[in-house]
Structure formats: structure tokens, C-alpha cells
Motif scaffolding. Structure first.
Motif, PDB file in Angstrom:
ATOM      1  N   PHE A  14       2.243   2.282  -3.440  1.00 41.57           N
ATOM      2  CA  PHE A  14       1.308   3.057  -4.265  1.00 41.57           C
ATOM      3  C   PHE A  14       1.123   4.467  -3.721  1.00 41.57           C
ATOM      4  O   PHE A  14       1.091   5.444  -4.466  1.00 41.57           O
ATOM      5  N   LEU A  15       1.027   4.578  -2.392  1.00 43.85           N
ATOM      6  CA  LEU A  15       0.847   5.902  -1.789  1.00 43.85           C
ATOM      7  C   LEU A  15       2.075   6.774  -2.026  1.00 43.85           C
ATOM      8  O   LEU A  15       1.982   7.900  -2.525  1.00 43.85           O
ATOM      9  N   ALA A  43       2.664   7.805  -5.595  1.00 46.74           N
ATOM     10  CA  ALA A  43       1.786   8.907  -6.004  1.00 46.74           C
ATOM     11  C   ALA A  43       2.275  10.227  -5.429  1.00 46.74           C
ATOM     12  O   ALA A  43       2.226  11.262  -6.082  1.00 46.74           O
ATOM     13  N   ILE A  44       2.771  10.186  -4.194  1.00 49.23           N
ATOM     14  CA  ILE A  44       3.232  11.421  -3.556  1.00 49.23           C
ATOM     15  C   ILE A  44       4.401  12.017  -4.330  1.00 49.23           C
ATOM     16  O   ILE A  44       4.482  13.227  -4.519  1.00 49.23           O
ATOM     17  N   GLU A  64       0.834  -1.209   0.000  1.00 46.96           N
ATOM     18  CA  GLU A  64       0.000   0.000   0.000  1.00 46.96           C
ATOM     19  C   GLU A  64       0.864   1.254   0.000  1.00 46.96           C
ATOM     20  O   GLU A  64       0.571   2.236  -0.673  1.00 46.96           O
ATOM     21  N   ARG A  88       2.660   7.911 -11.855  1.00 47.34           N
ATOM     22  CA  ARG A  88       1.314   7.508 -12.249  1.00 47.34           C
ATOM     23  C   ARG A  88       1.061   6.089 -11.751  1.00 47.34           C
ATOM     24  O   ARG A  88       1.977   5.286 -11.638  1.00 47.34           O
ATOM     25  N   ARG A  89      -0.197   5.798 -11.539  1.00 45.71           N
ATOM     26  CA  ARG A  89      -0.553   4.476 -11.040  1.00 45.71           C
ATOM     27  C   ARG A  89      -0.075   3.375 -11.986  1.00 45.71           C
ATOM     28  O   ARG A  89       0.471   2.353 -11.565  1.00 45.71           O
ATOM     29  N   THR A  90      -0.244   3.639 -13.296  1.00 40.88           N
ATOM     30  CA  THR A  90       0.160   2.621 -14.274  1.00 40.88           C
ATOM     31  C   THR A  90       1.676   2.409 -14.219  1.00 40.88           C
ATOM     32  O   THR A  90       2.149   1.283 -14.351  1.00 40.88           O
TER      33      THR A  90
END
Lengths: 282, 412
Positions: free
Chosen positions: B121-122, B125-126, B118, B130-132
Motif C-alpha cells: 500500500f505504501l 501510493a508512492i 503494508e 490509488r488505494r482502490t
């Protein structure tokens, strides 16, 4: 000013995935290791409805009337709205200070922090709204064409809440006592917002004053369109004890919308202009 | 695209010493004063102000690696914060051409209750992934970090070394055009450090521009092709690497800061729990206690450093690890506990401390308070971490025991 709003919008849009991640984080943390689980989401609305019922019950006793099912529906609809406002502000106010490790160390548009608090609260409120959907039919509420107003009213509620959240998170970063002021104001704010009562119960002058609260137009609009099935485009009057009282004027909604939009734009500009100081002051 | 990746043009940065009005109650008189006397112009120092950076100019060409060196309080961190857009210069301008990635406090975005997965991903992003991109590089990130099966464990159960390795791995996969690195080589163990150095060399080969801030001259010499030396916010030397590093040693070897005439704090005791002159195995943790008394209200940044043959090995301060100075009122005292795993090659190390303040002044400086000899042991393991713990002390912020990544390891 327009440039501030433009860059804020662009930067936040570019970081929409971060916004989503932060909101997810807040939601996960709220429900991880929490004894109440998802009941937590409707805990505050339930308490609000209960306190409202006690007050209405007392009022009914004095005036020798009985409590109607529709009164419960009225309080429930407005209570969910109020719970959203209070919950979002509670989390958003300390969102910048609470994430000071991020604010001082990594650059990203800081708007996403208060925005994600509002987002996480929206999740809780959605659960509350779904619960309402199940309960309202039992309280005698029928489907009305006036439900088309609901999306607009919810949008205004979110806009207004977001504007206030941006302002307060920023203010709390510079002045740490803002958090306590907000707590106190929110604690008593429920009496200054028509949740437990309808503005018309305050008399002619009282209801005029109550309308000054931007939430009045939004929450009363929700009540009238959902519970009473009224069209909000036209003024609505009811007869109370033989006297005709106006309980709705479309201008109330226009007023709330103006405040919500102006507040949102104003706080965005303020936030933008101050955010280069955040890392130094937090 | 131009050939210049970073350009700093006469950048000045002013800071305010001491407390700011941070409650609404104090705001009204402050605003009234401002209206009556007008705001001071940017270029003038108020009585409580000082310059953290003065007239700093330099250029970095695309694909170059610039080392930024200097002693504690020289302005390195301030400069980095300007480059990463966290601070805005008081005067002067700067420009960065290209996507900036920073390896500063790589675990800042972690939440202890979330799992490693987790947090990837967090934190991704910070820092602007990009998520991809994160999904695509997820396996590579986990692989690089060596976290393996613990990826679904909350990071609060990780050791500080695992934490830092994961943070570094995420940041390392951002693929920036300009990379800013601050003291990250203290991350994890030697194997991981070696991996990081190789990774940075690969980046340089691929044309990434690198800004590298370090106390570790060996690392600066091996990675960078030019350097600037900061001293009290000024550029004291810049240009050719060996010349600038030479200047650093000239000032740094027996470097003794000028002490303030009126010291506002003094050391009651600096001691090592395990004895004054001791022999340890590599990786062994040694704890030092530093008790400070303030004679006047002050904002202090006690420092802790380890040197070997006059070369700094570990050099950190309270303010850097905590993000804020230690505030003591007159007569108050506090005990700071520095805990360091001597994950260092065999040799004799000198432990020193100082008491500085936020404005760069020194109240006390002692370069050789203890001697620690690290024995010969081929098994070098653990984290070369400094942990900081502030005890009792009636200061406002003497609460939690925290472990923050800082300090500087020696390269293998």
C-alpha cells in the motif's frame, strides 16, 4: 507565484492518499516495538507541564503565594500546543533528507514528506488533546461558549507549523547544519514562548516583545478561551498588584494569523521553486 | 492524443564535480561571490562542471520500445532521471505524453519494519496508484511476486530477491502508458525473469511505450524495436536496433577507456576470497575484494564488471549502488567487497574492475583480473545479485553493509 501555489495544491491533493500512507507509516513505526506505546504521545506534554510546575512553584515561593490549580491547566493547554510544534518540526526538518532514497529515485510532490510528518504529529497531539479533555475538568475548568475559538486557533497552529516545516525541511536538504540549529532553537524556544508564564508577567515592555512571537497569540488565545473562558474578540485586562494590565488584544491573533498564512504561502512557493534541485543536492 | 509518446529536444545536463557547500557556514562566501561575479550562464561550464548529457534528441512513438545502451558513465541514468522528472535539464526541453511509470530501484519506497502487505500500500501510493486500484490488484500483485504466505512478514526478513520481486510486482501493476525500465531484469531468479519478460512483451502488445535501459544486449534485442547508444553524454548512434547494438559491441568488446594522465587513485589489491581462477556451481556466491588508495582527494566510482566472450554480463559501479561516489582524501584507502551469486549459465566469465570518477574519467581499468568458470548444473537458483560492502576505509561514508539491487543477469 500564484501558479506555484496552485500546482502545489493540486499535486498534493492528487497525492493525498500517499500523504495518508506516509503519515500512517510514521505513526506505525513510532508505536511498533516501542516500550512506551501510546504513553509516548503524552510523554513530552507531561514533561513540559512538570517543568512548568517547578518554575511556577519557585515563583510562587518567592512571592509568597501558593500554586493554583488553574496554573496547571494554563501550562497544560499551552504545553500540548508547544509539544505539537516541537514534535512536528523535529520530524519534518529531516523528512526530506531522511527519505533521500525516495527523493532521488521516485517522483511525487515532495511537499508530502514534511506534510506527513506534521500529520503524524497531529495524531500524537490528538491523543494529548483527548487526555486534556479528561484532565481539565479536575483542574476546575468549565465549559465555556468561548471554546468555539479552539478550532480556529488549532488551525492557525497547524498552518504556522506546516509553513515552518516546509521551510526547514527544504533548508536542511541544502544545508545539513540546519538540523542542529533547529534542535538548539527548539530546546531554548520554550523560554521565548509564553508556556511557563503569561506575557503580562514580563511587564509592559516585556509583554509587547513576547507578542512578536507568532506562537504567543495562538497559545495565549488557547489559554484564555479554554481555561479562562474569555471571548477573544475584545481586549482583556486584569489588575495585577493594583495596576491594570492588558493581557489580550484581538490584534495579537490577527498578527499570528497573518504570519501563519504568509509563512505557509511563502514556504510553499519556495519549496516549489527549489524542488527540482532536491534529487541533485540531497 | 498525439502519436509521439516521448520527445527529447536538444537536452543538455550540467553536473558539478566535487563537494558543494552544504552547510550554512559556506553559503555566505558563495553567495557573495555570486553577487560579485554574477551567476554563470547555463550554457557555460564552470571549472568544476561537466556535461552529463550533451545535445540529446530523440523521439519515441506511441507503442514503440526504445533501448538505451552505453557504457558506465555514458549518461543513461541521468537521461532516465530527466524522463522521470527527478532532474530538470540545464538546457533543452522534453515532453512525455501519458502516464509515466518507472521500474527503477523498485524497492526504494520499502520500509524494512513494515510487512509486505503494508509496503504494497505504501509503495503503491508512492508510485502513484490509488488505494482502490491497489486493493483491486492486491491479489494479483502478491500472486505475481510469489511472496505468498510471507506477505504479513516485515520485509526486513525477506531475501533481497523476494524484496525485489515484490517491488517489481507492485510497479508492474501500475499500468502506465509509458514504462521506463532500468536494469530490472536482474530481479530474482530465472523463472521470475522469464515472467517479467513475458509481462513486458504483453505490455508492448497492448500499446504501452517502453524505454529500456540495459547492458544486456540479448534483452534489448528481444524487447526493443529501436535503440540509442550514449557515449560520454552524446548520442553516438540511434535508430535501427541491430546497427546500434553493433556499434555498442564495436566500442565495447575490447573497450578500453582512455585513462587520465594524472591518476588520483590506484588499486592496491584486487582479489577473490575463494582463489584466483576458480570453478563454481551456478548460484554459488563469490566475493571479490578491491582495495583502493587515493593519491589525491577524490570522488571515485569504482566499478565491477563480469563479461563472457567480450559481452558484458554484470556491470555496476559503487556510485550506482550507493547513490553517491566514494570520497577519499589523499592517502586514504578503502576496501570494497563485491559479492556476486553466480546464478549464470555454465561458461567462462572474466571479472574486471575499474576506478572511475564522477566526471566520467578513468584512473584505472582492468578487464580481466580474475576468471570464474561456472560449472554445468541444471539447478539454477538463488538471486543474481551483486552485494556491495565497503570496509574500514577512513572515508566518510564507510559504514553500513548494504545490499542493493543492481547488476545484470543473463536471460535464459
Amino acid at each position: 507565484m500564484i501558479a506555484d501555489i496552485r500546482t502545489a495544491t493540486i499535486e498534493v491533493w492528487e497525492h493525498r492518499e500517499l500523504l495518508e500512507q506516509l503519515a500512517r507509516r510514521d505513526i506505525k513505526l513510532r508505536y511498533k516495538q516501542a516500550a512506551m506505546g501510546f504513553a509516548w504521545a503524552i510523554f513530552m506534554p507531561c514533561l513540559i507541564v512538570l517543568s512548568g510546575l517547578i518554575i511556577r512553584f519557585a515563583m510562587a515561593q518567592i512571592s509568597g503565594q501558593s500554586l493554583a490549580k488553574v496554573d496547571i491547566a494554563n501550562i497544560a493547554v499551552k504545553g500540548v500546543g508547544w509539544a505539537f510544534f516541537v514534535g512536528a518540526l523535529g520530524f519534518a526538518t529531516s523528512s526530506l533528507v531522511g527519505n533521500s532514497a525516495l527523493v532521488t529515485k521516485i517522483y511525487f510532490p515532495r511537499e508530502v514528506l514534511p506534510l506527513s510528518s506534521v500529520g503524524a504529529q497531529s495524531f500524537d497531539t490528538s491523543i494529548g488533546l483527548l487526555t486534556l479533555l479528561v484532565i481539565l475538568p479536575f483542574l476546575g475548568v468549565r465549559l465555556h461558549a468561548s471554546l468555539v475559538w479552539v478550532p480556529l486557533l488549532l488551525l492557525l497552529l497547524v498552518l504556522f507549523t506546516t509553513g515552518v516545516s516546509l521551510f526547514l525541511s527544504c533548508a536542511n536538504l541544502f544545508f545539513r547544519d540546519v538540523k542542529y540549529i533547529v534542535q538548539i532553537v527548539l530546546m531554548f524556544g520554550i523560554f521565548f514562548t509564553p508556556i511557563f508564564y503569561e506575557p503580562s508577567m514580563l511587564g509592559a515592555r516585556g509583554s509587547q516583545l513576547a507578542v512578536l512571537n507568532p506562537l504567543t497569540g495562538i497559545l495565549e488565545g488557547l489559554r484564555l478561551s479554554v481555561v479562562e473562558g474569555r471571548d477573544l474578540l475584545h481586549p482583556i485586562s486584569v489588575v495585577i498588584k493594583g495596576v491594570e494590565r492588558q493581557v489580550w488584544n484581538p490584534w495579537e491573533l490577527a498578527y499570528s494569523a497573518t504570519i501563519a498564512i504568509a509563512g505557509m504561502l511563502g514556504s510553499t512557493v519556495m519549496f516549489r521553486r527549489l524542488q527540482h534541485l532536491f534529487a541533485e543536492y540531497v | 492524443m498525439t502519436d509521439v509518446a516521448i520527445e527529447m529536444d536538444t537536452v543538455w545536463k550540467k553536473f558539478q564535480r566535487g563537494e558543494r557547500h552544504d552547510s550554512l557556514r559556506d553559503l555566505v562566501p558563495a553567495v557573495a561571490r555570486r553577487i560579485l561575479h554574477g551567476a554563470p550562464p547555463a550554457g557555460v561550464l564552470g571549472e568544476a562542471d561537466f556535461w552529463a548529457l550533451r545535445d540529446v534528441s530523440f523521439q519515441v512513438e506511441r507503442g514503440d520500445a526504445l533501448g538505451i545502451i552505453g557504457h558506465n558513465g555514458a549518461g543513461k541514468s541521468t537521461l532516465l532521471k530527466i524522463l522521470t522528472k527527478l532532474l530538470r535539464p540545464t538546457m533543452g526541453t522534453y515532453q512525455t505524453n501519458g502516464r509515466v511509470g518507472a521500474l527503477i530501484e523498485v524497492t526504494a519506497g520499502f520500509h524494512p519494519d513494515l510487512t509486505g502487505r503494508e509496503n504494497i500500500f505504501l509503495n503503491g501510493a508512492i508510485i502513484g496508484m490509488r488505494r482502490t486500484d491497489i486493493e483491486r490488484r492486491f491479489d494479483a500483485i502478491v500472486d505475481f511476486s510469489g511472496i505468498g504466505e510471507f506477505i504479513d512478514t516485515p520485509v526486513k526478513r525477506y531475501s533481497s530477491g523476494m524484496n525485489a520481486r515484490l517491488g517489481f510486482s507492485i510497479a508492474a501493476h501500475l499500468e502506465p502508458e509509458i514504462l521506463i525500465i532500468d536494469e530490472v531484469l536482474s530481479v530474482g531468479d530465472y523463472t521470475f525473469q522469464g515472467k517479467c519478460i513475458r509481462w513486458m512483451q504483453d505490455l508492448l502488445k497492448n500499446g504501452t511505450t517502453v524505454i529500456f535501459v540495459s547492458h544486456n544486449m540479448d534483452a534489448v534485442l528481444s524487447l526493443c524495436n529501436s535503440a540509442i547508444l550514449l557515449d560520454h553524454g552524446r548520442v553516438a548512434a540511434k535508430g535501427e536496433l541491430t546497427k546500434v547494438v553493433g556499434e555498442y559491441y564495436k566500442s565495447g568488446g575490447r573497450w578500453q577507456p582512455e585513462l587520465l594522465a594524472q591518476a588520483r587513485a590506484r588499486t592496491v589489491e584486487f582479489s577473490c576470497a575463494q582463489g584466483r581462477d576458480l570453478l563454481v556451481d551456478p548460484g554459488e556466491r563469490v566475493t571479490f575484494e578491491h582495495t583502493i588508495t587515493a593519491t589525491a582527494d577524490s570522488e571515485l566510482t569504482p566499478g565491477f564488471f563480469v563479461s563472457r566472450a567480450d559481452k558484458p554480463v554484470v556491470d555496476t559501479t559503487y556510485a550506482r549502488m550507493r547513490g553517491h561516489p566514494l570520497r577519499l582524501r589523499a592517502g586514504e584507502s578503502a576496501t570494497i567487497r563485491w559479492s556476486l551469486a553466480f546464478n549464470l549459465p555454465a561458461g567462462v566469465y572474466e571479472i574486471g574492475f575499474h576506478i572511475g570518477d564522477f566526471a566520467g574519467g578513468y584512473h584505472e581499468h582492468q578487464a580481466r583480473a580474475c576468471i570464474v568458470t561456472v560449472g554445468d548444473d541444471p539447478r539454477v537458483r538463488g538471486d543474481s545479485y551483486v552485494a556491495l560492502d565497503l570496509q574500514e576505509g577512513s572515508g566518510a561514508d564507510a559504514r553500513v553493509l548494504s545490499r542493493a539491487p543492481s547488476g545484470q543477469g543473463v536471460l535464459p
